[in-house]
Design a protein around this motif. Structure first.
Motif, PDB file in Angstrom:
ATOM      1  N   ARG A 104       0.842  -1.205   0.000  1.00 25.57           N
ATOM      2  CA  ARG A 104       0.000   0.000   0.000  1.00 25.57           C
ATOM      3  C   ARG A 104       0.873   1.249   0.000  1.00 25.57           C
ATOM      4  O   ARG A 104       0.531   2.270  -0.605  1.00 25.57           O
ATOM      5  CB  ARG A 104      -0.988  -0.019   1.163  1.00 25.57           C
ATOM      6  N   GLN A 105       2.043   1.190   0.673  1.00 24.43           N
ATOM      7  CA  GLN A 105       2.961   2.328   0.671  1.00 24.43           C
ATOM      8  C   GLN A 105       3.500   2.585  -0.730  1.00 24.43           C
ATOM      9  O   GLN A 105       3.632   3.737  -1.166  1.00 24.43           O
ATOM     10  CB  GLN A 105       4.119   2.083   1.650  1.00 24.43           C
ATOM     11  N   ALA A 106       3.782   1.492  -1.453  1.00 24.17           N
ATOM     12  CA  ALA A 106       4.288   1.650  -2.823  1.00 24.17           C
ATOM     13  C   ALA A 106       3.233   2.279  -3.727  1.00 24.17           C
ATOM     14  O   ALA A 106       3.534   3.142  -4.564  1.00 24.17           O
ATOM     15  CB  ALA A 106       4.720   0.289  -3.375  1.00 24.17           C
ATOM     16  N   HIS A 107       1.960   1.854  -3.571  1.00 18.02           N
ATOM     17  CA  HIS A 107       0.882   2.443  -4.356  1.00 18.02           C
ATOM     18  C   HIS A 107       0.747   3.938  -4.052  1.00 18.02           C
ATOM     19  O   HIS A 107       0.541   4.752  -4.977  1.00 18.02           O
ATOM     20  CB  HIS A 107      -0.441   1.742  -4.045  1.00 18.02           C
ATOM     21  N   ALA A 108       0.842   4.307  -2.780  1.00 18.12           N
ATOM     22  CA  ALA A 108       0.715   5.710  -2.393  1.00 18.12           C
ATOM     23  C   ALA A 108       1.860   6.546  -2.967  1.00 18.12           C
ATOM     24  O   ALA A 108       1.661   7.660  -3.466  1.00 18.12           O
ATOM     25  CB  ALA A 108       0.672   5.831  -0.870  1.00 18.12           C
ATOM     26  N   LEU A 109       3.081   6.020  -2.913  1.00 20.22           N
ATOM     27  CA  LEU A 109       4.227   6.742  -3.461  1.00 20.22           C
ATOM     28  C   LEU A 109       4.101   6.920  -4.965  1.00 20.22           C
ATOM     29  O   LEU A 109       4.452   7.968  -5.521  1.00 20.22           O
ATOM     30  CB  LEU A 109       5.520   5.990  -3.114  1.00 20.22           C
ATOM     31  N   GLN A 110       3.596   5.891  -5.659  1.00 19.87           N
ATOM     32  CA  GLN A 110       3.421   5.984  -7.100  1.00 19.87           C
ATOM     33  C   GLN A 110       2.469   7.120  -7.466  1.00 19.87           C
ATOM     34  O   GLN A 110       2.662   7.818  -8.461  1.00 19.87           O
ATOM     35  CB  GLN A 110       2.882   4.654  -7.637  1.00 19.87           C
ATOM     36  N   LYS A 111       1.431   7.318  -6.640  1.00 21.46           N
ATOM     37  CA  LYS A 111       0.436   8.351  -6.927  1.00 21.46           C
ATOM     38  C   LYS A 111       0.789   9.685  -6.297  1.00 21.46           C
ATOM     39  O   LYS A 111       0.104  10.690  -6.516  1.00 21.46           O
ATOM     40  CB  LYS A 111      -0.945   7.884  -6.438  1.00 21.46           C
ATOM     41  N   GLY A 112       1.827   9.707  -5.469  1.00 21.66           N
ATOM     42  CA  GLY A 112       2.269  10.964  -4.873  1.00 21.66           C
ATOM     43  C   GLY A 112       1.288  11.562  -3.902  1.00 21.66           C
ATOM     44  O   GLY A 112       1.163  12.791  -3.800  1.00 21.66           O
ATOM     45  N   GLN A 113       0.561  10.726  -3.165  1.00 15.45           N
ATOM     46  CA  GLN A 113      -0.435  11.240  -2.230  1.00 15.45           C
ATOM     47  C   GLN A 113      -0.650  10.248  -1.088  1.00 15.45           C
ATOM     48  O   GLN A 113      -0.645   9.039  -1.310  1.00 15.45           O
ATOM     49  CB  GLN A 113      -1.768  11.477  -2.946  1.00 15.45           C
ATOM     50  N   PRO A 114      -0.818  10.749   0.116  1.00 16.21           N
ATOM     51  CA  PRO A 114      -1.231   9.850   1.200  1.00 16.21           C
ATOM     52  C   PRO A 114      -2.680   9.450   0.984  1.00 16.21           C
ATOM     53  O   PRO A 114      -3.532  10.301   0.739  1.00 16.21           O
ATOM     54  CB  PRO A 114      -1.079  10.708   2.465  1.00 16.21           C
ATOM     55  N   PRO A 115      -3.016   8.160   1.052  1.00 15.34           N
ATOM     56  CA  PRO A 115      -4.408   7.737   0.856  1.00 15.34           C
ATOM     57  C   PRO A 115      -5.285   8.188   2.024  1.00 15.34           C
ATOM     58  O   PRO A 115      -4.825   8.290   3.166  1.00 15.34           O
ATOM     59  CB  PRO A 115      -4.319   6.214   0.781  1.00 15.34           C
ATOM     60  N   LYS A 116      -6.542   8.473   1.715  1.00 14.91           N
ATOM     61  CA  LYS A 116      -7.501   8.914   2.730  1.00 14.91           C
ATOM     62  C   LYS A 116      -8.880   8.364   2.414  1.00 14.91           C
ATOM     63  O   LYS A 116      -9.185   8.033   1.262  1.00 14.91           O
ATOM     64  CB  LYS A 116      -7.604  10.451   2.753  1.00 14.91           C
ATOM     65  N   GLY A 127      -3.882   3.153  -2.851  1.00 14.78           N
ATOM     66  CA  GLY A 127      -3.331   4.500  -2.851  1.00 14.78           C
ATOM     67  C   GLY A 127      -4.308   5.584  -3.224  1.00 14.78           C
ATOM     68  O   GLY A 127      -3.920   6.734  -3.452  1.00 14.78           O
ATOM     69  N   LEU A 128      -5.604   5.272  -3.275  1.00 16.16           N
ATOM     70  CA  LEU A 128      -6.600   6.246  -3.702  1.00 16.16           C
ATOM     71  C   LEU A 128      -7.103   7.110  -2.545  1.00 16.16           C
ATOM     72  O   LEU A 128      -7.016   6.730  -1.375  1.00 16.16           O
ATOM     73  CB  LEU A 128      -7.795   5.529  -4.331  1.00 16.16           C
ATOM     74  N   ILE A 129      -7.644   8.262  -2.924  1.00 14.78           N
ATOM     75  CA  ILE A 129      -8.416   9.087  -1.999  1.00 14.78           C
ATOM     76  C   ILE A 129      -9.874   8.695  -2.222  1.00 14.78           C
ATOM     77  O   ILE A 129     -10.420   8.892  -3.310  1.00 14.78           O
ATOM     78  CB  ILE A 129      -8.216  10.586  -2.278  1.00 14.78           C
ATOM     79  N   LEU A 183      -6.736  19.008  -9.400  1.00 10.08           N
ATOM     80  CA  LEU A 183      -5.393  19.123  -8.818  1.00 10.08           C
ATOM     81  C   LEU A 183      -4.514  17.923  -9.173  1.00 10.08           C
ATOM     82  O   LEU A 183      -3.379  17.816  -8.695  1.00 10.08           O
ATOM     83  CB  LEU A 183      -5.511  19.239  -7.291  1.00 10.08           C
ATOM     84  N   GLY A 184      -5.034  17.000  -9.974  1.00 11.15           N
ATOM     85  CA  GLY A 184      -4.253  15.846 -10.393  1.00 11.15           C
ATOM     86  C   GLY A 184      -4.216  14.721  -9.378  1.00 11.15           C
ATOM     87  O   GLY A 184      -3.347  13.831  -9.456  1.00 11.15           O
ATOM     88  N   ARG A 185      -5.156  14.723  -8.439  1.00 14.93           N
ATOM     89  CA  ARG A 185      -5.191  13.668  -7.426  1.00 14.93           C
ATOM     90  C   ARG A 185      -5.993  12.470  -7.926  1.00 14.93           C
ATOM     91  O   ARG A 185      -6.899  12.613  -8.756  1.00 14.93           O
ATOM     92  CB  ARG A 185      -5.812  14.203  -6.126  1.00 14.93           C
ATOM     93  N   HIS A 186      -5.672  11.294  -7.389  1.00 20.85           N
ATOM     94  CA  HIS A 186      -6.338  10.053  -7.793  1.00 20.85           C
ATOM     95  C   HIS A 186      -7.401   9.720  -6.742  1.00 20.85           C
ATOM     96  O   HIS A 186      -7.068   9.433  -5.586  1.00 20.85           O
ATOM     97  CB  HIS A 186      -5.330   8.914  -7.902  1.00 20.85           C
ATOM     98  N   SER A 187      -8.664   9.741  -7.141  1.00 22.50           N
ATOM     99  CA  SER A 187      -9.754   9.572  -6.177  1.00 22.50           C
ATOM    100  C   SER A 187     -10.861   8.724  -6.767  1.00 22.50           C
ATOM    101  O   SER A 187     -10.880   8.422  -7.966  1.00 22.50           O
ATOM    102  CB  SER A 187     -10.312  10.945  -5.770  1.00 22.50           C
ATOM    103  N   PHE A 188     -11.798   8.342  -5.890  1.00 25.14           N
ATOM    104  CA  PHE A 188     -13.006   7.641  -6.329  1.00 25.14           C
ATOM    105  C   PHE A 188     -14.113   7.916  -5.322  1.00 25.14           C
ATOM    106  O   PHE A 188     -13.879   7.887  -4.108  1.00 25.14           O
ATOM    107  CB  PHE A 188     -12.781   6.130  -6.451  1.00 25.14           C
ATOM    108  N   LEU A 189     -15.311   8.210  -5.878  1.00 20.80           N
ATOM    109  CA  LEU A 189     -16.460   8.533  -5.040  1.00 20.80           C
ATOM    110  C   LEU A 189     -17.413   7.346  -4.963  1.00 20.80           C
ATOM    111  O   LEU A 189     -17.901   6.855  -5.984  1.00 20.80           O
ATOM    112  CB  LEU A 189     -17.198   9.761  -5.597  1.00 20.80           C
ATOM    113  N   LEU A 190     -17.679   6.865  -3.725  1.00 20.70           N
ATOM    114  CA  LEU A 190     -18.673   5.819  -3.474  1.00 20.70           C
ATOM    115  C   LEU A 190     -19.927   6.500  -2.920  1.00 20.70           C
ATOM    116  O   LEU A 190     -19.906   7.039  -1.813  1.00 20.70           O
ATOM    117  CB  LEU A 190     -18.141   4.804  -2.456  1.00 20.70           C
TER     118      LEU A 190
END
Length: 637
Positions: free
Chosen positions: A452-464, A535-537, A490-497
């Motif tokens: 999960r740390q590797a996924h977060a680093l790849q996306k450049g964001q702490p997951p939330k 690594g998603l928000i 802002l170029g962030r990787h997210s998904f809305l449920l």
């Protein structure tokens, strides 16, 4: 040997008194039964007749007895035990009252437990540590429902020594026929629930007949009075010593760099330096190097003693682990069948997350719908969807990690547990593990190289997880959608449920009962956790009406990754918007279990972000949320 009592003891006698009483055996027992069967009076009489009441206590008791107007007696013995003001005013027992007394032959701890069905939970508390139960029956009333309930519970928690005390014999003319009929009635019931033996004694707690001395008024009874039986009944004190060694670790004792010990009370068995032991659940083995107690190093320690063990090797061991005999360790599992006594006014919500405490272990747990509940009068197994106050049911229990256990029949220390409500911290149930369910024995967590740390680093964001909660029509989905659009820009990787969207697919089989709402959130929480691992928000917009489920989601994630956003819109405002017409249908009864109308909404007490939609537009709220999250991200990065 000289007999000493507290009211005659002087300073010069202290050493002899302590020596006299130090090595006596200890009997823990409870008194239980229905309302007004005379439990408190009987205990008061035992204390009085065993001469364990101090002179000032006796004087106060006599004064209290005159004040409350005891009928025909100088002393109301129940006042010795009923300590709560409400108990004295109503003449009933509410709480569990513990009293210590001693005779020349034995020491006693007695628990006076309440007879009212409302306080059955307190009776279970008292019974959980008892060796013997005195079941009282009013000779005028015979065997009642609460008599059966308490007998069933006493047997359920492992009490095998039962005294059937047929009380108030003076009020039925000391009639043997009355006594014999009650005993036969009780025997039929006792046999049906597995009570193999019991001792029946006719007595009167008020007059003292057959309590401490034989009663001349009942010459037809040839057995011992109650106190004599309590003094001589065999206690299987060596049973726990004969079992395999178990020490649940309560505390890691590390006062300095040179000492590391593991402290706790020995649940069963005997331990000596040099014994081979196994740490469960890790399975690591070592030997005992030292046994340290208050009086120094020991050559041996036995069940019931609190000691610190120093192990020969540096093994990983912490609070909640169990140090056990290497060749006979306990089991570890995460799925069980259990008997549960429900002790809360709030019913069980199947699937809801509770805290389970077993010995020194505390884990998250869920309880499924009960397989059945037990009718204490007939022992019939009845179908039920939940457990309510005083219900006794059998259900499957799942824990969020493996715990060390033994079947309750093999020992209460590693077989008995309590359930705690996450939101209120109240104890809601007591349970007894029967056995582990082995359906998951071949399911193991698969190790994956991309973490999960590797996924977060790849996306450049702490997951939330941004968890939006609020009433229907509060604006959750609108604000969550705006927040995701800003994050996307802002170029962030997210998904809305979204709550409605999820119910079209993953959760289309669920309704809107409390149980289904809990399962709805549990599934969403698991999906959100997987997305965070990627690594998603993750943004979620759900009513999620219960604090316990929102806390469950927070507990699933590492600290700081769950952000609770309360979209605070008063009911009247949300109802005035009602673009879908749902509130109108709920008001007319067309929609059942609608949050805010016919189902409760538990607002967050300390949300991470609060949005007051009366004072802040959706656009402004979304901007503020993003600014808050970006500030947290810059700190995390």
């Amino acid at each position: 040997m000289t007999a000493y009592t507290p009211d005659t003891l002087i300073a010069s006698d202290i050493d002899a008194y302590l020596e006299t009483h130090a090595h006596k055996s200890m009997l823990r027992f409870i008194t239980c039964g229905s309302v007004d069967d005379g439990k408190s009076t009987l205990i008061g009489r035992l204390l009085y007749d065993s001469k364990t009441i101090f002179e000032d206590q006796l004087a106060a008791l006599e004064a209290d007895s005159k004040r409350v107007g005891t009928q025909g007696q100088n002393i109301d013995f129940a006042l010795l035990v009923d300590g709560l003001a409400a108990e004295r005013e109503q003449g009933i027992t509410i709480d569990v009252a513990y009293r210590f007394f001693s005779t020349d032959k034995r020491k006693f701890i007695v628990a006076d437990t309440p007879g009212h069905e409302q306080y059955t939970r307190n009776m279970v508390t008292g019974a959980s540590t008892a060796d013997l139960a005195v079941i009282l029956i009013d000779a005028r009333k015979g065997v009642l429902t609460q008599t059966r309930r308490h007998s069933y519970l006493a047997h359920l928690v492992g009490i095998r020594e039962i005294v059937l005390a047929v009380n108030k014999m003076d009020l039925v003319g000391h009639d043997q026929a009355v006594f014999d009929a009650i005993v036969e009635d009780y025997r039929a019931f006792a046999t049906s629930i597995g009570i193999a033996r019991f001792t029946a004694i006719p007595l009167s707690g008020l007059t003292g007949e057959n309590v401490a001395e034989p009663a001349a008024t009942m010459p037809w009874y040839a057995g011992p009075p109650l106190l004599s039986h309590l003094e001589t009944v065999a206690i299987d004190a060596d049973a726990r010593h004969a079992k395999a060694f178990r020490l649940p670790v309560q505390w890691v004792n590390r006062p300095d760099l040179d000492f590391r010990g593991f402290a706790g009370m020995i649940a069963s068995g005997i331990v000596r330096p040099g014994d081979a032991v196994r740490i469960v659940p890790s399975g690591k083995t070592t030997t005992v190097a030292r046994i340290v107690a208050m009086d120094g190093d020991r050559a041996e320690a036995v069940a019931g003693e609190s000691v610190t063990l120093v192990l020969a090797d540096e093994v990983d061991c912490s609070r909640g682990d169990v140090i056990a005999a290497a060749d006979a360790p306990p089991q570890a599992a995460d799925q069980f069948l259990a008997t549960i006594v429900w002790m809360s006014d709030t019913a069980l919500v199947p699937g809801r997350g509770y805290m389970l405490k077993l010995g020194t272990q505390v884990v998250g747990a869920t309880v499924q719908s009960p397989r059945h509940v037990v009718d204490v009068n007939t022992q019939a197994e009845l179908s039920a969807k939940t457990l309510t106050l005083n219900d006794i049911g059998v259900a499957e229990v799942y824990t969020d990690r493996a715990i060390v256990f033994e079947p309750y029949a093999d020992g209460a220390d590693l077989g008995g547990f309590i359930l705690i409500d996450r939101a209120t911290n109240a104890t809601v149930a007591a349970g007894m593990l029967q056995f582990s369910l082995r359906r998951a024995q071949n399911v193991h967590w698969q190790s994956i190289d991309i973490t999960r740390q590797a996924h977060a680093l790849q996306k450049g964001q702490p997951p939330k997880v941004l968890w939006f909660t609020g009433l229907s029509g509060s604006g959750k989905s609108t604000i969550a959608n705006l927040v995701e659009k800003k994050l996307y820009a802002l170029g962030r990787h997210s998904f809305l449920l979204d709550g409605d969207n999820i119910r079209h697919g993953l959760n289309k089989d669920l309704g809107f009962t409390d149980t289904d709402r809990v399962e709805n959130i549990r599934r969403v929480a698991e999906v959100a956790r997987l997305m965070v691992d990627a690594g998603l928000i993750v943004l979620t917009a759900f009513i999620s009406p219960f604090r316990a489920e929102r806390q469950m989601v927070r507990d699933l994630l590492p600290p700081g990754e769950f952000v609770e956003i309360f979209v605070d819109t008063p009911l009247e405002v949300a109802e005035s918007r009602d673009v879908k017409g749902l509130y109108a249908k709920a008001r007319t009864g067309e929609i059942a279990n609608f949050t805010g109308i016919s189902s409760p909404y538990e607002a967050p007490e300390t949300p991470d972000i609060r949005v007051d939609t009366r004072r802040e537009s959706p656009e402004a709220a979304a901007e503020r949320i993003v600014e808050h999250i970006m500030g947290v991200w810059s700190h995390d990065l």
